[in-house]
Design a protein around this motif. Structure first.
Motif, PDB file in Angstrom:
ATOM      1  N   LEU A 152       0.837  -1.205   0.000  1.00 33.67           N
ATOM      2  CA  LEU A 152       0.000   0.000   0.000  1.00 33.67           C
ATOM      3  C   LEU A 152       0.869   1.251   0.000  1.00 33.67           C
ATOM      4  O   LEU A 152       1.913   1.304   0.658  1.00 33.67           O
ATOM      5  CB  LEU A 152      -0.913   0.010   1.232  1.00 33.67           C
ATOM      6  N   GLU A 165      -2.733   5.091   1.948  1.00 31.79           N
ATOM      7  CA  GLU A 165      -3.692   4.120   1.439  1.00 31.79           C
ATOM      8  C   GLU A 165      -4.079   3.117   2.528  1.00 31.79           C
ATOM      9  O   GLU A 165      -3.321   2.870   3.458  1.00 31.79           O
ATOM     10  CB  GLU A 165      -3.122   3.368   0.239  1.00 31.79           C
ATOM     11  N   SER A 219      -4.107  -0.613   7.476  1.00 32.23           N
ATOM     12  CA  SER A 219      -2.759  -0.296   6.992  1.00 32.23           C
ATOM     13  C   SER A 219      -1.757  -0.724   8.062  1.00 32.23           C
ATOM     14  O   SER A 219      -2.116  -0.934   9.220  1.00 32.23           O
ATOM     15  CB  SER A 219      -2.624   1.201   6.697  1.00 32.23           C
TER      16      SER A 219
END
Length: 376
Positions: free
Chosen positions: A46, A50, A91
């Motif tokens: 990512l 993100e 994340s």
């Protein structure tokens, strides 16, 4: 924490840490599963800012939503993954980033997982018997792991050598300038030289130096192959020998006897015997250079924890009798065999200490005799 008082930690913090230890294996295996299933890789790919939902992770990885959820629930609670409460986006945390991309963490994780984890279950038995009972996970035909290294399962073999080379590769560029600046050697004996990494590094560093690896026949065979591949046979040789046995007699012409991450493979009694044997064979002006990772010479508490924890690998899997020593004990063993500590350098490479010993501290180093011979 190397020293402390009873009230340095609050009751709640002590309880939190106690529970973290209690469920530690669950967290470890969850990380391993996330790695195997590709979940850590998806999170690691990512971009900044993100995130990804559980449903999308299930779709990308091919893992069921149930599997993704049970792993991610724990990863969030363990602070490996951050979850946005508004949209469920996931994340990596800072901790997760270290687990996925920090080279040292990756090496330590692989070594623990593929070499040590199963065998450590036999730690209690090893402490009772003085034998590496955990080695039976891999073989019942050997008393120590060393002759079996080349036959370890692929992932375990890669993890073992990856761990060993990660630390030694970061030491050699720091240690070699010190060795050559101080002593200008022309012949070095690399005792326990394994696959010949130091010999190749030394002969790369200096175009005239010669190195002889003294190790078990199995290790010398691999080192010789590496020397031939590198076109270094004329300056990098081998001397097959079991350092614990009196035969064959050790050669004695080296300027420096280099023992790197070697003595930690032996018990205190064996170290006394090894150093005594070297003392008898060494020239009067020879230098004994010992490189070790010492638990009490680390820069911080985290490093000391890693060293003292990893030390139990020797107990459960390697030989049942050795460890990463602390400085006072190791120096006492070496000096007890006759050598005297003349100098030491801490924090070379990744937490190494290099110690220099002499037979006679008053004797000057005889540069004129350097490289009088080269066995092998």
């Amino acid at each position: 924490m190397t020293t402390g008082k009873f009230n340095d930690m609050s009751a709640m913090e002590a309880l939190r840490r106690a529970q973290a230890i209690s469920v530690g294996p669950f967290v470890f295996q969850a990380v391993a599963a996330m790695e195997d299933l590709g979940l850590l890789g998806i999170l690691g790919d990512l971009g900044p800012g993100e995130s990804i939902t559980r449903e999308e992770m299930a779709r990308r990885s091919g893992v069921s939503l149930y599997g993704v959820s049970v792993l991610l629930d724990l990863a969030v609670t363990a602070d490996i993954v951050i979850e946005n409460p508004e949209n469920g986006g996931l994340s990596l945390s800072k901790l997760g980033i270290y687990l996925t991309s920090d080279p040292m963490t990756r090496v330590n994780l692989a070594f623990t997982r593929h070499v040590c984890y199963q065998g450590l279950e036999k730690l209690t038995d090893s402490l009772k018997t003085g034998r590496p009972e955990g080695l039976r996970v891999f073989t019942a035909d050997h008393d120590t792991i060393y002759p079996f290294l080349k036959d370890l399962p692929e992932k375990a073999r890669e993890a073992w050598f990856g761990f060993d080379h990660f630390y030694s590769d970061r030491l050699f560029p720091k240690a070699l300038p010190e060795l050559f600046r101080r002593f200008h050697p022309r012949l070095i004996y690399d005792v326990g030289g394994n696959t010949g990494k130091f010999a190749l590094a030394a002969t790369d560093y200096d175009p005239e130096v010669k190195v002889t690896v003294i190790d078990l026949p199995e290790q010398c065979e691999k080192a010789r192959e590496n020397f031939q591949k590198a076109g270094r046979e004329e300056r990098a040789r081998v001397f097959p020998a079991d350092i614990l046995k009196e035969e064959p007699a050790l050669p004695g012409e080296a300027d420096i006897w280099w023992l790197s991450q070697f003595l930690d493979c032996f018990s205190a009694g064996d170290i006394s015997g090894i150093i005594s044997r070297i003392y008898r064979a060494a020239r009067p002006d020879a230098v004994l250079a010992v490189n070790e990772i010492l638990g009490d010479r680390q820069k911080n508490e985290v490093a000391s924890l890693v060293v003292d924890a990893t030390s139990l690998y020797f107990t459960a899997l390697a030989n049942g009798r050795s460890r990463f020593y602390h400085a006072r004990e190791l120096i006492s063993l070496i000096e007890g065999a006759g050598f005297k500590l003349c100098d030491e350098i801490d924090h070379l490479g990744m937490g190494h200490t290099v110690m220099f010993f002499r037979k006679n501290p008053e004797a000057e180093y005889e540069e004129g005799r350097r490289g009088a011979g080269h066995e092998g």
